[in-house]
Write a protein that holds these residues in place. Structure first.
Motif, short mmCIF file in Angstrom:
data_model
loop_
_atom_site.label_atom_id
_atom_site.label_comp_id
_atom_site.label_asym_id
_atom_site.label_seq_id
_atom_site.Cartn_x
_atom_site.Cartn_y
_atom_site.Cartn_z
N GLY A 1 0.84 -1.20 0.00
CA GLY A 1 0.00 0.00 0.00
C GLY A 1 0.87 1.25 0.00
N PHE A 2 0.24 2.37 0.16
CA PHE A 2 0.92 3.67 0.02
C PHE A 2 2.07 3.85 1.03
CE2 PHE A 2 0.20 8.23 1.65
CZ PHE A 2 1.25 8.76 0.91
N ILE A 3 1.74 3.89 2.31
CA ILE A 3 2.79 4.22 3.29
C ILE A 3 3.71 3.01 3.50
CG2 ILE A 3 3.30 5.19 5.56
CD1 ILE A 3 0.42 6.26 5.63
N ASP B 1 1.02 -9.00 2.53
CA ASP B 1 -0.04 -8.12 2.03
C ASP B 1 -1.02 -8.98 1.22
OD1 ASP B 1 -0.04 -4.73 1.25
OD2 ASP B 1 -1.50 -6.10 0.38
N SER B 2 -2.30 -8.76 1.44
CA SER B 2 -3.29 -9.58 0.72
C SER B 2 -3.65 -8.98 -0.64
CB SER B 2 -4.56 -9.73 1.58
OG SER B 2 -5.11 -8.47 1.82
N THR C 1 -5.37 -6.13 -1.60
CA THR C 1 -6.76 -5.68 -1.80
C THR C 1 -6.75 -4.70 -2.97
OG1 THR C 1 -6.48 -3.74 -0.40
CG2 THR C 1 -7.17 -5.78 0.70
N CYS D 1 -6.40 -1.83 -2.99
CA CYS D 1 -5.47 -0.74 -2.69
C CYS D 1 -4.01 -1.19 -2.71
CB CYS D 1 -5.81 -0.22 -1.30
SG CYS D 1 -5.58 1.52 -1.14
N ASP E 1 -3.39 -12.76 4.06
CA ASP E 1 -4.27 -11.91 4.85
C ASP E 1 -3.82 -11.91 6.31
OD1 ASP E 1 -6.62 -10.95 6.27
OD2 ASP E 1 -7.73 -11.35 4.42
N VAL E 2 -3.78 -10.73 6.91
CA VAL E 2 -3.34 -10.66 8.32
C VAL E 2 -4.34 -11.31 9.27
CG1 VAL E 2 -1.80 -8.66 8.15
CG2 VAL E 2 -4.25 -8.28 8.51
N PHE F 1 1.10 -2.05 9.09
CA PHE F 1 0.43 -1.03 8.27
C PHE F 1 -0.89 -1.56 7.70
CE2 PHE F 1 4.91 0.16 7.75
CZ PHE F 1 4.88 1.54 7.81
N SER G 1 -8.28 1.67 4.72
CA SER G 1 -7.85 2.99 5.18
C SER G 1 -8.70 4.17 4.69
CB SER G 1 -6.40 3.22 4.74
OG SER G 1 -6.32 3.29 3.33
N GLY H 1 -0.81 3.79 13.66
CA GLY H 1 -2.14 4.34 13.95
C GLY H 1 -2.34 5.68 13.27
N TYR I 1 -14.11 3.82 10.10
CA TYR I 1 -12.65 3.67 9.95
C TYR I 1 -11.94 4.06 11.24
CZ TYR I 1 -7.86 5.12 8.88
OH TYR I 1 -6.50 5.30 8.92
N LYS J 1 -9.73 1.81 14.00
CA LYS J 1 -8.33 2.09 14.34
C LYS J 1 -8.19 2.36 15.85
CE LYS J 1 -5.23 2.51 11.84
NZ LYS J 1 -4.23 1.51 11.37
N ASN K 1 -1.06 11.77 5.33
CA ASN K 1 0.15 11.66 4.52
C ASN K 1 -0.15 12.00 3.06
OD1 ASN K 1 2.30 9.04 5.79
ND2 ASN K 1 0.95 10.38 6.94
P1 NAD Z 1 -3.41 1.80 1.92
O1 NAD Z 1 -4.88 1.56 1.89
O2 NAD Z 1 -2.75 2.51 0.80
O3 NAD Z 1 -2.67 0.38 2.06
C1 NAD Z 1 -3.14 -0.64 2.89
C2 NAD Z 1 -2.43 -1.92 2.49
O4 NAD Z 1 -2.88 -2.95 3.38
C3 NAD Z 1 -2.73 -2.39 1.07
O5 NAD Z 1 -1.53 -2.79 0.44
C4 NAD Z 1 -3.67 -3.57 1.26
O6 NAD Z 1 -3.55 -4.54 0.24
C5 NAD Z 1 -3.19 -4.10 2.60
N1 NAD Z 1 -4.25 -4.87 3.29
C6 NAD Z 1 -5.53 -4.49 3.48
N2 NAD Z 1 -6.20 -5.46 4.13
C7 NAD Z 1 -5.30 -6.46 4.36
C8 NAD Z 1 -5.39 -7.72 5.00
N3 NAD Z 1 -6.55 -8.15 5.54
N4 NAD Z 1 -4.28 -8.49 5.06
C9 NAD Z 1 -3.12 -8.07 4.51
N5 NAD Z 1 -2.97 -6.88 3.89
C10 NAD Z 1 -4.06 -6.09 3.81
O7 NAD Z 1 -3.16 2.52 3.30
P2 NAD Z 1 -2.06 3.58 3.73
O8 NAD Z 1 -2.56 4.93 3.45
O9 NAD Z 1 -0.73 3.15 3.22
O10 NAD Z 1 -2.10 3.38 5.30
C11 NAD Z 1 -1.27 2.44 5.96
C12 NAD Z 1 -1.51 2.51 7.45
O11 NAD Z 1 -1.24 3.82 7.93
C13 NAD Z 1 -2.96 2.20 7.85
O12 NAD Z 1 -2.93 1.43 9.03
C14 NAD Z 1 -3.56 3.57 8.11
O13 NAD Z 1 -4.59 3.49 9.07
C15 NAD Z 1 -2.36 4.32 8.64
N6 NAD Z 1 -2.38 5.77 8.43
C16 NAD Z 1 -2.60 6.29 7.18
C17 NAD Z 1 -2.56 7.67 6.99
C18 NAD Z 1 -2.74 8.28 5.61
O14 NAD Z 1 -2.80 9.50 5.48
N7 NAD Z 1 -2.83 7.49 4.54
C19 NAD Z 1 -2.31 8.52 8.08
C20 NAD Z 1 -2.09 7.95 9.34
C21 NAD Z 1 -2.12 6.59 9.49
#
Ligand code: NAD
Ligand code: TYD
Length: 339
Positions: A10-12, A33-34, A36, A38, A59-60, A81, A85, A124, A153, A157, A183
């Motif tokens: 995913g992104f972060i 990573d599953s 999804t 995203c 899947d986690v 992560f 989200s 978080g 959501y 969290k 982010n």
């Molecule tokens: P994202 O949605 O881009 O990525 C989430 C990743 O988790 C994806 O690669 C997805 O395939 C994977 N995933 C989802 N369900 C899964 C499962 N059941 N098993 C395994 N993998 C699974 O999210 P993001 O923006 O990168 O956020 C990452 C973390 O940071 C999250 O926990 C989010 O709550 C937290 N966060 C995000 C932000 C933000 O601005 N994006 C800010 C603060 C915190």
């Protein structure tokens, strides 16, 4: 050191994988990573051949798989992560948010307890503090504030955070939690504000601003978030929560106008649409603790970060054009037509 990074496609998570392999080339990283809607395996292509990196699709919440991985790999550190989200999707369908964000966290911590880790780190969000009023710029989120979530959501969290602290107190699991503000940067899925607005502006499509556009978010360049997590897993105190944010509050309208200016498009593209249900007014982090205890400071100014982000989306059109050609279109129509 061997680190399990969940949600690393995913992104972060992906930005964190890149950051860590660059900063600590001797560490081993396994990404679970599953994939999804995203998660994008293409994002991880640059590191797939790195002998210190391994990818496992799974899947986690899959207890058997997770326990097997812990048994085989003997992780020193877990950074979680993996999550659903997107707030708007959680309003449509909360169930999967509760499953991944809460039960996934439980599964990873159960395995961490069973096999032993030096650190379990929970990624978080500041959304667990609820929101702040727009007319009180003197108020900020601090780590000791009560958790009050507004969306499914953020409730999922917040539940996960409570569970993490309970596992620390009950079982002595060596945990840390970080709560970061919004982010932005490369590889963010174009359903979130900044990449969605960049994509629409480039295509001369309308930019859908919810409500009045006065809602405020505290923006942080993703690399600064990754750096903070790296510092916390090395030097953060077990059992502690660290807020991460760079005092960079902007209204949504300001962000959208900045994007339009930088891509040379007219503000006439801005369209005000129906507001998000339960829409949080303002997020603003007080990062004093992580600054004082760990010496963390953000390095990227918003003007530079947004320029780099826009350039990245211009230079990597194939990454997001592939995404928006699939299920995304259905999502977009469902979310934005008749809004
Ligand atoms: P994202 O949605 O881009 O990525 C989430 C990743 O988790 C994806 O690669 C997805 O395939 C994977 N995933 C989802 N369900 C899964 C499962 N059941 N098993 C395994 N993998 C699974 O999210 P993001 O923006 O990168 O956020 C990452 C973390 O940071 C999250 O926990 C989010 O709550 C937290 N966060 C995000 C932000 C933000 O601005 N994006 C800010 C603060 C915190
Ligand atoms: P988002 O990127 O979904 O992050 P979060 O809700 O987790 O903060 O949204 C950021 C802000 O932008 C939020 O106030 C909602 C608003 N927004 C819009 O106005 N239009 C949009 O199309 C989107 C996706 C978000």
């Amino acid at each position: 050191m061997k680190i399990l990074v969940t949600g690393g496609a995913g992104f972060i998570g992906a930005n964190f994988v890149f950051y860590m392999l660059d900063k600590h080339p001797e560490y081993d990283i396994l990404c679970l990573d599953s994939l999804t809607y995203c998660g994008n395996i293409k994002t991880l292509e640059p590191v797939m051949d790195n002998p210190h990196f391994k990818f496992v699709k799974g899947d986690v919440t899959d207890r058997k798989l997770v326990f097997q991985l812990f048994e085989e790999e003997k992780f020193d550190v877990v950074v979680n992560f993996a999550a659903e989200s997107h707030v708007d999707r959680s309003i449509e369908d909360p169930g999967v948010f509760l499953r991944t964000n809460i039960l996934g966290t439980q599964t990873l911590m159960d395995a961490s307890n069973e096999y032993g880790v030096a650190r379990y780190h929970q990624v978080g969000t500041d959304e667990v503090y609820g929101d702040l009023p727009l007319d009180r710029p003197d108020l900020f989120f601090t780590e000791d504030m009560p958790l009050t979530a507004s969306s499914p959501y953020s409730a999922s969290k917040a539940s996960a955070d409570l569970l993490v602290m309970a596992y620390h107190r009950t079982y002595g699991l060596p945990v840390t939690i970080s709560r970061c503000s919004n982010n932005y940067g490369p590889y963010q899925f174009p359903e979130k504000l900044i990449p969605l607005m960049i994509k629409n502006a480039l295509a001369d499509e309308k930019l859908p601003v919810y409500g009045t556009g006065e809602n405020v978010r505290d923006w942080l360049y993703v690399k600064d978030h990754c750096k903070a997590i790296d510092m916390i897993i090395h030097d953060g105190k077990v059992g502690e929560v660290y807020n991460i944010g760079g005092h960079n509050e902007k209204s949504n309208l300001e962000v959208v106008r900045t994007i339009l200016k930088q891509v040379g498009k007219s503000e006439d593209l801005i369209t005000f649409v129906g507001d998000r249900k339960g829409h949080d007014l303002r997020y603003a982090i007080d990062p004093t603790k992580i600054h004082d205890e760990l010496g963390w400071l953000p390095e990227t100014r918003f003007d530079d970060g947004i320029r780099q982000t826009i350039d990245w989306y211009l230079d990597n059109r194939s990454w997001w054009e592939e995404i928006i050609s699939g299920e995304y279109q259905e999502y977009y129509d469902r979310m934005y037509s008749n809004r």
